[in-house]
Design a protein around this motif. Structure first.
Motif, PDB file in Angstrom:
ATOM      1  N   ALA A   1       5.804   3.973   2.024  1.00 44.05           N
ATOM      2  CA  ALA A   1       6.508   5.109   2.625  1.00 44.05           C
ATOM      3  C   ALA A   1       7.173   4.709   3.932  1.00 44.05           C
ATOM      4  O   ALA A   1       8.250   5.227   4.280  1.00 44.05           O
ATOM      5  CB  ALA A   1       5.531   6.260   2.860  1.00 44.05           C
ATOM      6  N   ARG A   2       6.564   3.775   4.661  1.00 42.56           N
ATOM      7  CA  ARG A   2       7.098   3.358   5.958  1.00 42.56           C
ATOM      8  C   ARG A   2       8.226   2.344   5.812  1.00 42.56           C
ATOM      9  O   ARG A   2       9.124   2.287   6.644  1.00 42.56           O
ATOM     10  CB  ARG A   2       5.969   2.783   6.817  1.00 42.56           C
ATOM     11  CG  ARG A   2       6.367   2.513   8.272  1.00 42.56           C
ATOM     12  CD  ARG A   2       5.162   2.209   9.151  1.00 42.56           C
ATOM     13  NE  ARG A   2       4.495   0.970   8.804  1.00 42.56           N
ATOM     14  CZ  ARG A   2       3.299   0.885   8.235  1.00 42.56           C
ATOM     15  NH1 ARG A   2       2.628   1.984   7.918  1.00 42.56           N
ATOM     16  NH2 ARG A   2       2.758  -0.281   7.957  1.00 42.56           N
TER      17      ARG A   2
ATOM     18  N   GLU B   1       0.911   3.799   1.995  1.00 38.29           N
ATOM     19  CA  GLU B   1       1.377   4.116   3.352  1.00 38.29           C
ATOM     20  C   GLU B   1       2.496   3.181   3.773  1.00 38.29           C
ATOM     21  O   GLU B   1       3.502   3.611   4.347  1.00 38.29           O
ATOM     22  CB  GLU B   1       0.190   4.022   4.324  1.00 38.29           C
ATOM     23  CG  GLU B   1       0.455   4.579   5.706  1.00 38.29           C
ATOM     24  CD  GLU B   1       1.099   3.559   6.635  1.00 38.29           C
ATOM     25  OE1 GLU B   1       1.779   3.983   7.595  1.00 38.29           O
ATOM     26  OE2 GLU B   1       0.926   2.341   6.393  1.00 38.29           O
TER      27      GLU B   1
ATOM     28  N   THR C   1       0.849  -1.188   0.000  1.00 36.34           N
ATOM     29  CA  THR C   1       0.000   0.000   0.000  1.00 36.34           C
ATOM     30  C   THR C   1       0.890   1.245   0.000  1.00 36.34           C
ATOM     31  O   THR C   1       2.061   1.174   0.401  1.00 36.34           O
ATOM     32  CB  THR C   1      -0.916   0.026   1.229  1.00 36.34           C
ATOM     33  OG1 THR C   1      -0.098   0.163   2.412  1.00 36.34           O
ATOM     34  CG2 THR C   1      -1.752  -1.247   1.326  1.00 36.34           C
TER      35      THR C   1
ATOM     36  N   GLY D   1       0.126  -4.000   5.444  1.00 32.16           N
ATOM     37  CA  GLY D   1       0.377  -3.150   4.292  1.00 32.16           C
ATOM     38  C   GLY D   1       1.312  -3.696   3.238  1.00 32.16           C
ATOM     39  O   GLY D   1       1.515  -3.055   2.205  1.00 32.16           O
TER      40      GLY D   1
END
Length: 270
Positions: free
Chosen positions: A58-59, A55, A53, A93
């Motif tokens: 990015a993590r 998010e 995903t 994710g």
């Protein structure tokens, strides 16, 4: 970005939650950053696709970058699509579709050192226990884990999550019968050690030092342990002593204690 939860791709990935689909395709799903990170780091050749995903991308930039550096397909998906792909209640994710990594029993045994440390699961049915035993075997430096045909599928999503990435760290063989496993290990000169509450030999009484052969710890079912015929086929039946008031140790706890006892003896005397 993939957003259609009813697409054929989503359905195909979701189908891998069933053992029949995993057996037919030779693929399974690894869900979560730890599992995906270790698969990419140790066996990128077995990773077919990575789904993430925005998010999570990015993590977990290091995981995504490593996947792309390994020339793997990385697909950005909506949270709804990822949730439809996996059977986890709270997806993290990121997930990967991987090819199975089990190694034939004969090849695993042929690659063992003379002082090998092996863990054998004969009739382990609980996915969390099986995964935790694999994780403990990895931590103890075991040379292989061998899972009999009567045990849980190691590619069950709960097993994969419970290994926390250890699934990709050591050779794993699945599907052989207990007699086949025992014959192969004996042929390599390993000592078969049954870990069972019925054991007459206490763990600290067992000679695991210099001059001892390699050890294969044989673990049984969570509820009833090892049947008499399997205990009788082993060289020793070993019991972990209980000094407090606990009735017994969890299977994964007992396996880890036994594996570490052998690992420490091998480290000190090797």
């Amino acid at each position: 970005m993939l957003t259609n939860t009813r697409s054929d791709r989503v359905k195909a990935v979701r189908a891998l939650s069933r053992r029949s689909a995993r057996s037919r395709t030779g693929e399974f799903v690894a869900e979560g950053p730890q599992a995906v990170r270790e698969a990419i780091a140790f066996r990128p050749d077995l990773v077919r696709d990575v789904y993430v995903t925005p998010e999570a991308a990015a993590r977990h930039t290091a995981i995504v970058d490593a996947a792309r550096a390994a020339a793997l397909w990385v697909h950005e998906v909506s949270p709804e699509v990822l949730a439809a792909m996996v059977d986890t209640e709270s997806p993290q994710g990121i997930a990967a579709v991987c090819r199975v990594l089990d190694v034939p029993l004969t090849r695993v045994v042929a690659g063992l050192p003379p002082d090998a440390l092996v863990c054998v699961l004969t009739n382990v049915r609980d996915p969390g226990n099986a995964g935790t035993v694999i994780r403990g075997a990895d931590a103890a430096g075991a040379d292989a884990v061998i899972v009999s045909d009567a045990s849980v599928d190691v590619y069950n999503s709960k097993v994969v999550r419970s290994t926390v990435g250890s699934l990709w760290h050591l050779p794993i063989s699945v599907g052989a019968t207990v007699p086949e496993i025992f014959a192969a290990l004996r042929g390599h000169g390993l000592r078969l050690l049954a870990a069972d509450g019925a054991g007459t030999t206490l763990l600290h009484e067992l000679d695991l030092g210099r001059g001892s052969p390699g050890n294969a710890w044989v673990m049984g079912n969570e509820a009833w342990g090892l049947p008499p015929e399997i205990r009788d086929a082993c060289d020793e039946v070993v019991r972990v002593p209980i000094y407090g008031h606990a009735e017994s140790l969890n299977l994964a706890m007992a396996a880890t204690v036994c594996l570490y006892a052998s690992a420490e003896a091998r480290r000190v005397t090797g």
